[in-house]
Design a protein around this motif. Structure first.
Motif, mmCIF file in Angstrom:
data_model
loop_
_atom_site.group_PDB
_atom_site.id
_atom_site.type_symbol
_atom_site.label_atom_id
_atom_site.label_comp_id
_atom_site.label_asym_id
_atom_site.label_seq_id
_atom_site.Cartn_x
_atom_site.Cartn_y
_atom_site.Cartn_z
ATOM 1 N N PHE A 190 0.828 -1.217 0.000
ATOM 2 C CA PHE A 190 0.000 0.000 0.000
ATOM 3 C C PHE A 190 0.858 1.261 0.000
ATOM 4 O O PHE A 190 0.487 2.290 0.556
ATOM 5 C CB PHE A 190 -0.991 -0.011 1.170
ATOM 6 C CG PHE A 190 -0.370 -0.173 2.540
ATOM 7 C CD1 PHE A 190 -0.025 -1.425 3.013
ATOM 8 C CD2 PHE A 190 -0.141 0.931 3.357
ATOM 9 C CE1 PHE A 190 0.544 -1.578 4.271
ATOM 10 C CE2 PHE A 190 0.421 0.788 4.615
ATOM 11 C CZ PHE A 190 0.762 -0.475 5.078
ATOM 12 N N SER A 195 -0.596 4.654 -1.061
ATOM 13 C CA SER A 195 -1.383 5.434 -0.097
ATOM 14 C C SER A 195 -0.500 6.171 0.902
ATOM 15 O O SER A 195 -0.899 7.190 1.450
ATOM 16 C CB SER A 195 -2.397 4.536 0.621
ATOM 17 O OG SER A 195 -1.876 3.990 1.814
ATOM 18 N N THR A 196 0.714 5.673 1.151
ATOM 19 C CA THR A 196 1.607 6.408 2.055
ATOM 20 C C THR A 196 2.441 7.429 1.294
ATOM 21 O O THR A 196 3.147 8.232 1.902
ATOM 22 C CB THR A 196 2.566 5.458 2.811
ATOM 23 O OG1 THR A 196 3.435 4.814 1.856
ATOM 24 C CG2 THR A 196 1.815 4.386 3.599
ATOM 25 N N ALA A 243 -5.043 0.487 1.594
ATOM 26 C CA ALA A 243 -4.640 1.874 1.838
ATOM 27 C C ALA A 243 -4.821 2.201 3.312
ATOM 28 O O ALA A 243 -5.708 1.653 3.968
ATOM 29 C CB ALA A 243 -5.480 2.822 0.987
ATOM 30 N N ARG A 251 -2.598 10.116 5.705
ATOM 31 C CA ARG A 251 -1.153 10.075 5.926
ATOM 32 C C ARG A 251 -0.755 10.530 7.314
ATOM 33 O O ARG A 251 0.367 10.315 7.738
ATOM 34 C CB ARG A 251 -0.433 10.921 4.867
ATOM 35 C CG ARG A 251 -0.452 10.201 3.544
ATOM 36 C CD ARG A 251 0.517 10.760 2.561
ATOM 37 N NE ARG A 251 0.170 10.224 1.243
ATOM 38 C CZ ARG A 251 0.559 10.744 0.104
ATOM 39 N NH1 ARG A 251 1.319 11.824 0.105
ATOM 40 N NH2 ARG A 251 0.203 10.194 -1.029
ATOM 41 N N THR A 294 -3.616 -1.922 7.745
ATOM 42 C CA THR A 294 -4.523 -0.942 7.116
ATOM 43 C C THR A 294 -5.954 -1.121 7.620
ATOM 44 O O THR A 294 -6.670 -0.153 7.834
ATOM 45 C CB THR A 294 -4.501 -1.058 5.573
ATOM 46 O OG1 THR A 294 -5.004 -2.340 5.169
ATOM 47 C CG2 THR A 294 -3.091 -0.897 5.029
ATOM 48 N N ASP A 297 -6.257 13.364 3.092
ATOM 49 C CA ASP A 297 -4.841 13.604 2.998
ATOM 50 C C ASP A 297 -4.369 15.048 2.846
ATOM 51 O O ASP A 297 -4.735 15.715 1.904
ATOM 52 C CB ASP A 297 -4.528 12.917 1.680
ATOM 53 C CG ASP A 297 -3.226 12.336 1.724
ATOM 54 O OD1 ASP A 297 -2.401 12.982 2.317
ATOM 55 O OD2 ASP A 297 -3.102 11.243 1.185
#
Lengths: 281, 390
Positions: free
Chosen positions: B180, B183-184, B248, B252, B370, B384
């Motif tokens: 994932f 997503s980071t 995800a 963040r 996650t 985010d």
């Protein structure tokens, strides 16, 4: 590239100049770094700690209890409760050990100038605070009233009785002692040290509190001080964790946003209060 | 890439732009140029059913024609029907054990007849090493370990191993089901942080350099200009690798959401499943906890002070002067997750998770970070706002 900077992990040799028994399981080691250069370079602030390393056995963090103005010798008051401290207990004058430090953020002695100082300690929590008390008393004109409150569970655990008695005789200095379980002839308060906060005169606007002891005792003291009107930012607490490296690398003292060894051990209540008393932190 | 050359903000710009093409059959030239420049090569190899980073001098020893099928609690290598060497998602480890060793001696002490002590620092003197095949997630983890071990008080062993480390990264083309990093924000494509980066295509590699050291190595390779078609294929492959990720994290910066939910019932539920074995910590490329141990020679005159990887899932990790702060699995899992996804923002300016998914694949009971983070942070925080948003 490596070797040009001193390693934060490498101990320096220290020798025991004096060993003083405080109670059946508490003792003070007066240490001196063997190398003159290391001795001259060693400077610390009240509330900082050293790592005492016994080669082949292990290390343990111990706060420095002596006055920073006399940094040639370093006093460490220790309770023999664990594997390393029980070996430290066996050491005698002339024995050698390793010393790393000083580490951490100490008490806010500069910020406290011009203020009333309130010291609240429980059990061996008095050791990290004694350096701050001695510091303030040696520079008496910089501070206003000094209030010293110390509590123990058993009256027999009250160390440094002569010191407290001597401080009590000083002008503008109030000393109150408490024991949960008094012995015969106990003249202090019977009960918790937090109860002493109701028995002293405090000017909450002027006061800066330095608190050290078991966490429930520190939490209760901080809450009571806030109720009495002391701002959380002017309540400082010294925390204890399993410091191994002393420089925020090993992770054992990780606590919320902080590494206690590096960002503490002294924290203001407004920064650390939300985590104190939370199970697991 | 040497640590001093790293600058978080200028990483996106390659020195060699556009990238150039290296034919697949000439991949050995990369190993040869690195050897000529005095580097010992380390790269991915098939070992015990996994891809591990070990000494590697020949391109033909790369794990060609395999893919890594990963799922919660599962890691299996399977054959694929092409010659690709890097078309597998990361195995259990990459850079961490090369720089922060699972066990090492920090110092020794000698005691003479009079009881005097002599403390001697032990610092490794490693050969110049080049690591081939590093992924974007591990470069992000490396940047975090650089901060941890080199800022403020520098760790002498890490510093010695980190100096002169040359990195040849590879864009991830085939993320695992557990990945994932999109997503980071740490992958799947490499955006700097290495000396060279490769995109593996059907018939060869597109090569780009991020540092002068990397460019000097690239200058010695039989490269030709990439065709527009190759550049498009590389771009498509990178986009596909990002889109293929199904997992995800819900944001963040989960710091506030996690600390606001310290009493969430999900902590109890995950503690019911968690074995507190510490596998997730061992495979995590950013976990850095270590414990220190002394051992003495039989005659008592010499001793060693060693450092070993530790885990916040053990009881001893939370020992404080005669008591345990975290006697139960619930508080240990919570310590790990609130630190990884919360406290790291305060300590290192970003989350401690780089999206590699190793903790999911290597968890014996398949706990998915996650899923847990999403459940605990529900309702999800603001969308985010970047690594440092508060």
């Amino acid at each position: 590239m490596s070797g040009t900077l001193p390693s934060p992990y490498l101990p320096r040799e220290a020798e025991i100049l004096e060993r003083t028994a405080e109670t059946p399981d508490m003792f003070t080691l007066r240490l001196r770094l063997v190398e003159a250069d290391a001795r001259a370079a060693f400077q610390f602030a009240p509330g900082q700690f050293n790592m005492l390393q016994l080669p082949g056995i292990g290390g343990v963090p111990i706060s420095i209890a002596s006055d920073p103005a006399q940094s040639e010798t370093l006093d460490h008051t220790i309770r023999a409760v664990g594997r390393v401290t029980r070996v430290l207990e066996q050491l005698e004058r002339g024995d050698r050990l390793g010393l790393r430090g000083p580490f951490g953020q100490g008490w806010p002695m500069r910020e406290a100038e011009g203020r009333d100082l309130v010291f609240v300690t429980g059990g061996l929590g008095c050791a990290p605070v004694v350096a701050a008390i001695s510091y303030a008393l040696a520079r008496r004109d910089r501070y206003r009233r000094i209030v010293i409150l110390q509590g123990v569970k058993h009256a027999a655990d009250m160390i440094w009785r002569e010191r407290y008695d001597a401080w009590a005789r000083l002008p503008d200095t109030q000393v109150r002692l408490a024991a949960d379980e008094p012995t015969k002839g106990w003249t202090g308060h019977v009960g918790l040290v937090t109860e002493l906060l109701d028995q002293v005169q405090l000017d909450p606007e002027l006061a800066l509190a330095m608190v050290c002891g078991p966490e429930p005792m520190m939490l209760a003291s901080a809450r009571r001080l806030v109720e009495l009107g002391v701002a959380p930012a002017r309540i400082r607490l010294s925390l204890e964790r399993d410091f191994q490296c002393g420089v925020g690398h090993c992770g054992h003292c990780q606590m919320g946003p902080y590494f206690v060894c590096r960002d503490g051990p002294v924290f203001s209540y407004d920064r650390i209060g939300w985590l104190l008393g939370t199970h697991g932190f | 890439m040497r640590y001093s050359q790293t600058s978080a903000r200028q990483l996106g710009t390659a020195l060699m732009n556009p990238p150039r093409h290296l034919p697949r059959q000439r991949l050995q030239s990369l190993f040869d140029r690195l050897a000529d420049a005095g580097y010992d090569c380390i790269g991915p190899r098939l070992r015990e059913g996994a891809v591990l980073y070990e000494a590697l001098a020949e391109a033909r020893d790369l794990p060609a024609g395999i893919r890594a099928r990963q799922a919660p609690g599962e890691y299996r290598l399977e054959a694929r029907h092409d010659e690709r060497c890097f078309a597998w998602a990361n195995g259990p480890q990459a850079l961490k054990p090369l720089l922060f060793q699972p066990e090492e001696t920090l110092w020794r002490c000698l005691r003479d007849e009079d009881g005097r002590l002599r403390f001697e620092e032990v610092v490794p003197t490693p050969a110049r090493r080049a690591v081939i095949g590093v992924r974007a997630c591990d470069l992000a983890a490396l940047a975090l370990h650089d901060k941890h071990f080199l800022h403020r008080e520098a760790d002498p062993s890490y510093r010695a191993r980190r100096a002169d480390l040359l990195l040849v990264a590879v864009d991830c083309s085939d993320p695992a089901d557990t990945c994932f990093c999109a997503s980071t924000g740490d992958g799947p494509a490499v955006a700097g942080g290495s000396d060279l980066a490769l995109t593996e295509l059907e018939d060869g590699f597109l090569v780009r350099a991020y540092t002068e050291v990397g460019r000097r190595i690239a200058d010695g390779l039989p490269l030709r200009d990439a065709t527009d078609e190759e550049l498009r294929a590389a771009e498509t492959q990178r986009e596909h690798a990002a889109r293929a990720q199904r997992r995800a994290l819900p944001g963040r910066n989960l710091r506030d959401a996690l600390f606001a939910n310290l009493d969430h019932p999900r902590w109890d539920a995950v503690a019911e499943r968690c074995l507190a074995c510490g596998n997730c910590v061992s495979v995590c490329p950013t976990c850095f906890c270590a414990t220190e141990r002394d051992s003495a020679s039989l005659d008592g005159h010499a001793s060693e002070h060693r450092r070993l990887w530790d885990t916040c899932y053990s009881a001893e990790h939370s020992y404080v002067h005669g008591r345990l702060l975290r006697p139960d699995t619930r508080s240990r899992y919570r310590q790990w997750l609130t630190h990884k996804l919360g406290g790291w923002h305060d300590q290192y300016g970003r989350s401690g998770c780089v999206g590699c998914g190793r903790c999911i694949s290597w968890c014996p009971v398949g706990i998915d970070i996650t899923e847990e983070a999403t459940a605990i942070c529900t309702p999800a925080p603001e969308p985010d706002k970047g690594p440092d948003a508060r």
